[in-house]
Design an enzyme around this catalytic site. Structure first.
Site, PDB file in Angstrom:
ATOM      1  N   MET A   1       0.849  -1.196   0.000  1.00 58.47           N
ATOM      2  CA  MET A   1       0.000   0.000   0.000  1.00 58.47           C
ATOM      3  C   MET A   1       0.887   1.249   0.000  1.00 58.47           C
ATOM      4  O   MET A   1       0.414   2.349   0.330  1.00 58.47           O
ATOM      5  CB  MET A   1      -0.936  -0.011   1.208  1.00 58.47           C
ATOM      6  CG  MET A   1      -1.896  -1.203   1.160  1.00 58.47           C
ATOM      7  SD  MET A   1      -3.488  -0.877   1.923  1.00 58.47           S
ATOM      8  CE  MET A   1      -2.995  -0.494   3.576  1.00 58.47           C
ATOM      9  N   GLY A   2       2.154   1.081  -0.362  1.00 58.49           N
ATOM     10  CA  GLY A   2       3.040   2.238  -0.482  1.00 58.49           C
ATOM     11  C   GLY A   2       3.571   2.714   0.851  1.00 58.49           C
ATOM     12  O   GLY A   2       3.513   2.028   1.854  1.00 58.49           O
TER      13      GLY A   2
ATOM     14  N   HIS B   1       8.998   1.072   3.393  1.00 56.06           N
ATOM     15  CA  HIS B   1      10.112   1.077   4.344  1.00 56.06           C
ATOM     16  C   HIS B   1      10.990  -0.133   4.040  1.00 56.06           C
ATOM     17  O   HIS B   1      10.667  -0.927   3.137  1.00 56.06           O
ATOM     18  CB  HIS B   1       9.596   1.080   5.790  1.00 56.06           C
ATOM     19  CG  HIS B   1       8.572   0.023   6.070  1.00 56.06           C
ATOM     20  ND1 HIS B   1       8.884  -1.322   6.102  1.00 56.06           N
ATOM     21  CD2 HIS B   1       7.244   0.108   6.302  1.00 56.06           C
ATOM     22  CE1 HIS B   1       7.794  -2.009   6.360  1.00 56.06           C
ATOM     23  NE2 HIS B   1       6.779  -1.175   6.476  1.00 56.06           N
TER      24      HIS B   1
ATOM     25  N   HIS C   1       9.361  -3.548   3.300  1.00 56.37           N
ATOM     26  CA  HIS C   1       8.853  -3.780   1.936  1.00 56.37           C
ATOM     27  C   HIS C   1      10.012  -4.072   0.985  1.00 56.37           C
ATOM     28  O   HIS C   1       9.925  -4.957   0.136  1.00 56.37           O
ATOM     29  CB  HIS C   1       8.157  -2.526   1.385  1.00 56.37           C
ATOM     30  CG  HIS C   1       6.913  -2.120   2.113  1.00 56.37           C
ATOM     31  ND1 HIS C   1       6.826  -0.969   2.848  1.00 56.37           N
ATOM     32  CD2 HIS C   1       5.697  -2.714   2.196  1.00 56.37           C
ATOM     33  CE1 HIS C   1       5.606  -0.854   3.348  1.00 56.37           C
ATOM     34  NE2 HIS C   1       4.904  -1.906   2.974  1.00 56.37           N
TER      35      HIS C   1
ATOM     36  N   GLN D   1     -10.375  -2.316   2.346  1.00 55.12           N
ATOM     37  CA  GLN D   1      -9.918  -2.987   3.561  1.00 55.12           C
ATOM     38  C   GLN D   1      -9.890  -2.052   4.769  1.00 55.12           C
ATOM     39  O   GLN D   1      -9.412  -2.421   5.836  1.00 55.12           O
ATOM     40  CB  GLN D   1      -8.575  -3.677   3.335  1.00 55.12           C
ATOM     41  CG  GLN D   1      -7.373  -2.763   3.112  1.00 55.12           C
ATOM     42  CD  GLN D   1      -6.145  -3.551   2.686  1.00 55.12           C
ATOM     43  OE1 GLN D   1      -6.055  -4.037   1.568  1.00 55.12           O
ATOM     44  NE2 GLN D   1      -5.174  -3.685   3.581  1.00 55.12           N
TER      45      GLN D   1
ATOM     46  N   GLY E   1       4.882 -10.295   3.839  1.00 56.87           N
ATOM     47  CA  GLY E   1       5.641 -10.145   5.089  1.00 56.87           C
ATOM     48  C   GLY E   1       5.042 -10.953   6.235  1.00 56.87           C
ATOM     49  O   GLY E   1       3.824 -11.080   6.346  1.00 56.87           O
TER      50      GLY E   1
ATOM     51  N   LYS F   1       5.145 -10.064   9.289  1.00 54.27           N
ATOM     52  CA  LYS F   1       4.591  -9.183  10.328  1.00 54.27           C
ATOM     53  C   LYS F   1       3.061  -9.266  10.326  1.00 54.27           C
ATOM     54  O   LYS F   1       2.423  -9.257  11.365  1.00 54.27           O
ATOM     55  CB  LYS F   1       5.036  -7.749  10.126  1.00 54.27           C
ATOM     56  CG  LYS F   1       4.503  -6.856  11.218  1.00 54.27           C
ATOM     57  CD  LYS F   1       4.992  -5.475  11.047  1.00 54.27           C
ATOM     58  CE  LYS F   1       3.981  -4.424  11.105  1.00 54.27           C
ATOM     59  NZ  LYS F   1       2.779  -4.340  10.517  1.00 54.27           N
TER      60      LYS F   1
ATOM     61  N   MET G   1       8.979  -2.747  11.735  1.00 57.41           N
ATOM     62  CA  MET G   1       8.795  -1.656  10.777  1.00 57.41           C
ATOM     63  C   MET G   1       7.375  -1.684  10.233  1.00 57.41           C
ATOM     64  O   MET G   1       6.844  -2.746   9.925  1.00 57.41           O
ATOM     65  CB  MET G   1       9.789  -1.798   9.630  1.00 57.41           C
ATOM     66  CG  MET G   1      11.187  -1.500  10.068  1.00 57.41           C
ATOM     67  SD  MET G   1      12.304  -1.497   8.659  1.00 57.41           S
ATOM     68  CE  MET G   1      13.845  -1.253   9.521  1.00 57.41           C
TER      69      MET G   1
ATOM     70  N   SER H   1       4.393   1.162   8.068  1.00 58.96           N
ATOM     71  CA  SER H   1       4.097   2.511   7.557  1.00 58.96           C
ATOM     72  C   SER H   1       3.375   3.327   8.622  1.00 58.96           C
ATOM     73  O   SER H   1       3.460   4.551   8.650  1.00 58.96           O
ATOM     74  CB  SER H   1       3.221   2.423   6.306  1.00 58.96           C
ATOM     75  OG  SER H   1       3.823   1.573   5.362  1.00 58.96           O
TER      76      SER H   1
HETATM   77  O1  PAF Z   1      -0.248  -5.779   3.557  1.00 60.96           O
HETATM   78  C1  PAF Z   1      -0.659  -4.861   2.816  1.00 60.96           C
HETATM   79  O2  PAF Z   1       0.012  -3.835   2.603  1.00 60.96           O
HETATM   80  C2  PAF Z   1      -2.037  -4.982   2.178  1.00 60.96           C
HETATM   81  O3  PAF Z   1      -2.945  -5.595   3.032  1.00 60.96           O
HETATM   82  C3  PAF Z   1      -2.018  -5.679   0.803  1.00 60.96           C
HETATM   83  C4  PAF Z   1      -1.575  -7.114   0.903  1.00 60.96           C
HETATM   84  C5  PAF Z   1      -1.082  -4.921  -0.132  1.00 60.96           C
HETATM   85  C6  PAF Z   1      -3.426  -5.649   0.201  1.00 60.96           C
HETATM   86  O4  PAF Z   1      -3.900  -4.367   0.046  1.00 60.96           O
END
Ligand code: PAF
Length: 280
Positions: A30-31, A34, A37, A61, A147, A149, A184, A186
């Site tokens: 989701m950008g 860090h 990712h 979500q 991940g 986490k 870590m 976001s």
């Molecule tokens: O873990 C995330 O960042 C989100 O839940 C994902 C897997 C990108 C789905 O939007």
């Protein structure tokens, strides 16, 4: 690195790559990237011919009272980090192209999603499963890296891939931590300096549970109490502390098999999660 902005454009590129026999590795995000990712992207890069990452803050979500509008975004920085990490294709769609006005099909996992974060955030995993199913159909990866986490998300997406026969392998990458042990995330950015200093309590709680388990403690309540005591010394409030079967996520009292210790703690700025597996 190429940036693809619509599902159609991304899917065409993926189809062409698959026709050429290329192995596609995929990291959905989701950008506001860090090191955690980036470590997943590095895992993908090592095994894939083509590494694809997606940046999409998935509205479905987030609950009505959650932080969708305030979720941190910095595409320029993210793009640079992806480029430097060796991502080949960056999928960066808009909510409008991902969810048409008449969107009406959803993916619901209805066992593992009932507990832990699923109980605290109704509808959250329905949004996660739906968007990841869509991303898999758009990116057509051979494997996806997630991940550890997000332990519950990882188990639910493994179940979705198994139950819906997605032809994709899921690889997990370890949680990356700050120097003091804070996982870590976001969302750490939302913490005030005082909360940031206290947020290490999740890690300390897990370390305490590991220590007690290593010393022979097998009563789940005793471990939960020890973690709770550490959290209660801070301004954070326990959302949940759970000890569950590592696969079914069902609550456990006597710890005979590998168990997942998972917790969520609310600070005024952010709700943080962390986990550890005991008895592996
Ligand atoms: O873990 C995330 O960042 C989100 O839940 C994902 C897997 C990108 C789905 O939007």
């Amino acid at each position: 690195m190429k940036i693809l902005r619509t599902p159609e454009e991304m899917q065409r590129a993926a189809q062409a790559l698959r026709c050429e026999g290329k192995i596609i590795g995929f990291v959905p995000t989701m950008g506001f990237l860090h090191e955690g990712h980036l470590s997943l992207m590095k895992i993908a890069r090592e095994r894939a011919d083509v590494t694809v990452a997606s940046i999409f803050v998935n509205p479905t979500q987030f609950g009505p009272n959650e932080d969708l509008a305030a979720y941190p975004r910095d595409f320029e920085r993210d793009e640079k980090l992806c480029r430097e990490t060796g991502v080949d294709l960056l999928f960066y769609p808009t909510p409008e192209t991902m969810y048409l006005d008449s969107h009406s099909v959803w993916v619901d996992e209805d066992s593992l999603s009932e507990v832990l974060c699923g109980a605290a955030r109704p509808g959250h995993f329905r949004g996660v499963c739906t968007v990841v199913a869509k991303l898999l159909n758009i990116v057509l990866p051979d494997f996806m890296v997630l991940g550890e986490k997000d332990a519950q998300q990882l188990r639910i997406l493994r179940r979705m891939v198994r139950d819906l026969n997605f032809p994709v392998e899921i690889i997990s990458g370890p949680t990356l931590r700050e120097a003091d042990g804070l996982a870590m995330s976001s969302r750490n950015k939302y913490l005030s300096p005082a909360e940031r200093a206290e947020a290490v309590c999740l890690f300390q709680g897990l370390e305490k549970a590991k220590e007690l388990f290593a010393a022979g403690e097998r009563d789940a309540d005793a471990l939960k109490e020890a973690i709770c005591e550490i959290i209660n010394k801070t301004t954070g409030t326990v959302d949940y502390i759970e000890i569950a079967d590592n696969e079914s996520l069902k609550s456990f009292q006597a710890l005979e098999k590998p168990v997942l210790v998972a917790l969520a703690v609310k600070f005024s700025g952010a709700r943080l999660i962390d986990n550890a597996v005991l008895g592996k």
